[in-house]
Design an enzyme around this catalytic site. Sequence first.
Site, PDB file in Angstrom:
ATOM      1  N   HIS A  49       0.755  -1.082  -0.130  1.00 53.01           N
ATOM      2  CA  HIS A  49      -0.012  -0.106  -0.098  1.00 53.01           C
ATOM      3  C   HIS A  49       0.852   1.215   0.084  1.00 53.01           C
ATOM      4  O   HIS A  49       1.641   1.638   0.848  1.00 53.01           O
ATOM      5  CB  HIS A  49      -0.857   0.033   1.345  1.00 53.01           C
TER       6      HIS A  49
ATOM      7  N   ASP B 199       0.198   5.554  -1.021  1.00 52.99           N
ATOM      8  CA  ASP B 199      -0.644   6.870  -1.535  1.00 52.99           C
ATOM      9  C   ASP B 199       0.004   7.967  -2.050  1.00 52.99           C
ATOM     10  O   ASP B 199      -0.689   9.031  -2.131  1.00 52.99           O
ATOM     11  CB  ASP B 199      -1.296   7.211  -0.087  1.00 52.99           C
TER      12      ASP B 199
ATOM     13  N   GLU C  56      -8.890   1.779  -3.183  1.00 49.96           N
ATOM     14  CA  GLU C  56      -8.909   1.846  -1.964  1.00 49.96           C
ATOM     15  C   GLU C  56     -10.425   2.325  -1.576  1.00 49.96           C
ATOM     16  O   GLU C  56     -10.771   3.444  -1.501  1.00 49.96           O
ATOM     17  CB  GLU C  56      -7.894   2.775  -1.293  1.00 49.96           C
TER      18      GLU C  56
ATOM     19  N   HIS D  68     -13.287   2.144   2.624  1.00 50.31           N
ATOM     20  CA  HIS D  68     -12.398   2.936   3.358  1.00 50.31           C
ATOM     21  C   HIS D  68     -13.238   3.370   4.819  1.00 50.31           C
ATOM     22  O   HIS D  68     -13.264   2.539   5.379  1.00 50.31           O
ATOM     23  CB  HIS D  68     -11.949   4.095   2.379  1.00 50.31           C
TER      24      HIS D  68
ATOM     25  N   HIS E  86      -9.357  -1.774   6.258  1.00 55.68           N
ATOM     26  CA  HIS E  86     -10.365  -0.729   6.927  1.00 55.68           C
ATOM     27  C   HIS E  86     -11.587  -1.264   6.842  1.00 55.68           C
ATOM     28  O   HIS E  86     -12.618  -0.332   7.358  1.00 55.68           O
ATOM     29  CB  HIS E  86     -10.496   0.253   5.255  1.00 55.68           C
TER      30      HIS E  86
ATOM     31  N   HIS F 171      -2.531  -3.202   4.308  1.00 57.32           N
ATOM     32  CA  HIS F 171      -1.900  -2.174   5.053  1.00 57.32           C
ATOM     33  C   HIS F 171      -2.625  -2.275   6.596  1.00 57.32           C
ATOM     34  O   HIS F 171      -3.609  -1.433   6.818  1.00 57.32           O
ATOM     35  CB  HIS F 171      -1.816  -0.920   4.657  1.00 57.32           C
TER      36      HIS F 171
ATOM     37  N   ASP G  68       2.342   1.712   3.660  1.00 55.91           N
ATOM     38  CA  ASP G  68       1.304   3.042   3.823  1.00 55.91           C
ATOM     39  C   ASP G  68       1.801   4.518   3.684  1.00 55.91           C
ATOM     40  O   ASP G  68       1.483   5.376   4.262  1.00 55.91           O
ATOM     41  CB  ASP G  68       0.526   2.874   5.257  1.00 55.91           C
TER      42      ASP G  68
HETATM   43 ZN   LIG Z   1      -5.894   3.289   3.946  1.00 59.10          ZN
END
Ligand SMILES: [Zn+2]
Length: 421
Positions: free
Chosen positions: A38, A40, A140, A167, A213, A234, A303
Site C-alpha cells: 500500500h 498513497d 482503496e 475505506h 479498513h 495495510h 502506507d
Molecule cells: Zn488506508
Amino acid sequence: MLSLRALLAFSLCRFISGYSEKERAHNLTYKYPLIDGHNDIALQLRILHNNKLSKINLTHLNKVATDISRLRAGHVQTQMFAVYTLCGAQQMDAVRLTLEQIDVVRRMCTEFPDFELVTSTQELRASATNKKIACLISIEGGHSIDSSLPALRMFYLLGVRSMSLTHSCNTPWAESSSTFYDVFIRHNNSLTTFGKAVVDEMNRLGMIVDISHTSWGTASAVLKHSKAPVIFSHSSSYTICNHSRNVPDWLLHELKKNRGLIMVNFYSPFVSCKSEANVFHLADHFDHIKRVIGAESIGIGGDFDGGNSFPEGLEDVSKYPVIIQELLKRNWTEDELADVLRRNFLRVFEEVEGVRDQLRWKKPSEEEIPLQEVENPCRSVLQRPSLRKLSSNQSPSLRAEGSLNLLYLGLVLLFSLSLRG
Ligand SMILES: [Zn+2]
Ligand SMILES: *[C@@H]1O[C@H](CO)[C@@H](O)[C@H](O)[C@H]1NC(C)=O
Ligand SMILES: *[C@@H]1O[C@H](CO)[C@@H](O)[C@H](O)[C@H]1NC(C)=O
Ligand SMILES: *[C@@H]1O[C@H](CO)[C@@H](O)[C@H](O)[C@H]1NC(C)=O
Ligand SMILES: *[C@@H]1O[C@H](CO)[C@@H](O)[C@H](O)[C@H]1NC(C)=O
Ligand SMILES: *[C@@H]1O[C@H](CO)[C@@H](O)[C@H](O)[C@H]1NC(C)=O
C-alpha cells in the site's frame, strides 16, 4: 585491565555484528526485493500537483515519502499503488475521481521508464528480471464502484488487481472499521447479499480482495465467503496496538485458514498507538503476528504518503531495510524474511489467479443491488425518457411539441440517408 579489554572486544563484536546485520539486510532485500501492499503517492499527486505530471519529475519529489530514487534505495520492486477517493464522494462523483486516479497511476507507470505497469504474477516476475519497479493498481474503498458489478469489471480492464471493500465509510454492502461517517449503518449484516456478489465477482475476475479498513465483522464474513486468499494490504496487530484499524488474534487465525496475508502497516498511530513510534514498536507487530500465525502469513504494506507520522528512522520508502535489519537481530531466518518481503504475496496472487482459472466457466455476474439500498438524488432512475419533463433551460429547442416532431422527421431523414450511403 582485563574487564576493559573484554569490554573493548565486546564493543568491537557488537560493531561488527551490527555492521554485518546492516549488510545482511541490504543483501537480503537485494536478493528478495520488496513487494509492498500500500502506497498513497497518487493521493499526494492529486493534493499537491492536481495530477499534473508534466510539472514534476518523479525521480526526486519534495514533501512526499515516495519517489523513484527512494524506491530504488529501499529495494522496492513492486508497489501496489492505491487509487483512493474521499468518502465524501460516495453517491456523488466517486467513479470519475477513481478513474482520474487510475489515469495518474497509469501515466506515472508508463511515462517513467523505471516503472512498469503489471497485471499478473507473470508480468510481475518479468519486471523484476528487467530491473523495473512494477506497479499494481489497487482501489482503496468499495464506494469507488458505486454498487455496480459492471463498473467493477471495467476497473479490472483498466488494470485494477485489488480493491479494499471499504475505506472509512460503510458502503451499502460492506461495513467500515471506522464510525466517522454515519452512512449505511446496519446492525446485523456486515456483508450483504450484494457484498457477497462483489466478492464472488472479484474471485471470478482474479482481483485480490483487500479487507484493510473493513470492520472485523465484514472481514470475518469475507474470509468465510471468499474462494481465494484475501489480504489486509495495510494493517497491523491489535494485540500490540489496540487501534480499530488493526487485526485481533482471532481474526488472524481466520486469515490463516483462508491462506491470506496481513501486510504490516508502518503508520505510527497504528504501530505504537501514539503519534511517535520507532523500529522496535514496529518489529513487535511482526514478532507477535509470527507467533500467532507464522511468517508465511505476513507481508509489508508501509502506507507511505497515506499519513504524516512514521516511525523514527522509517520515514520514507528508502528505509525498508531498517526493519529487515531489526528482524534479523531478532533471529528471523533469511527464509522467513524472503517470504515476508516477496514470496508470500506472490503465492497469494498466484492462488487468486488459480481461482480465476477454475472459475473460467462462470459468466459475468448480473447481480444488482436492490434499488432501495442505493436510492439517492445523484443516481439516475432508468426509465424511458419523458422529453416533456425537461425544464426550459435544459433544452429550449425541444420544448414545443412541434419542434419535437421536426426532430423526429430529421432523425428519420438522417437514418434513410445513412442507409443509402
Ligand atoms: Zn488506508
Ligand atoms: C553481501 O553480499 C556481498 C556481495 O555478494 C558479499 O560479498 C557479502 O559477503 C555479503 N554480506 C553478508 C553480510 O552476507
Ligand atoms: C528527471 O530527473 C532525472 C535525474 O535527476 C533525469 O535523469 C531525468 O531525465 C528527468 N526526467 C524528466 C522527464 O525530466
Ligand atoms: C436485521 O435487522 C433488520 C432490522 O433491524 C431485521 O429486519 C432483519 O430481520 C435482521 N436480519 C437478521 C438476519 O437478523
Ligand atoms: C487500548 O489500550 C489502552 C492502554 O493500553 C487503554 O487505555 C484503552 O482503554 C484501550 N482501548 C480499547 C478500545 O480497548
Ligand atoms: C537470538 O539467538 C541467539 C543465539 O541463539 C541468542 O543468544 C539470542 O538471545 C536470540 N535473540 C533473540 C532476540 O531471540
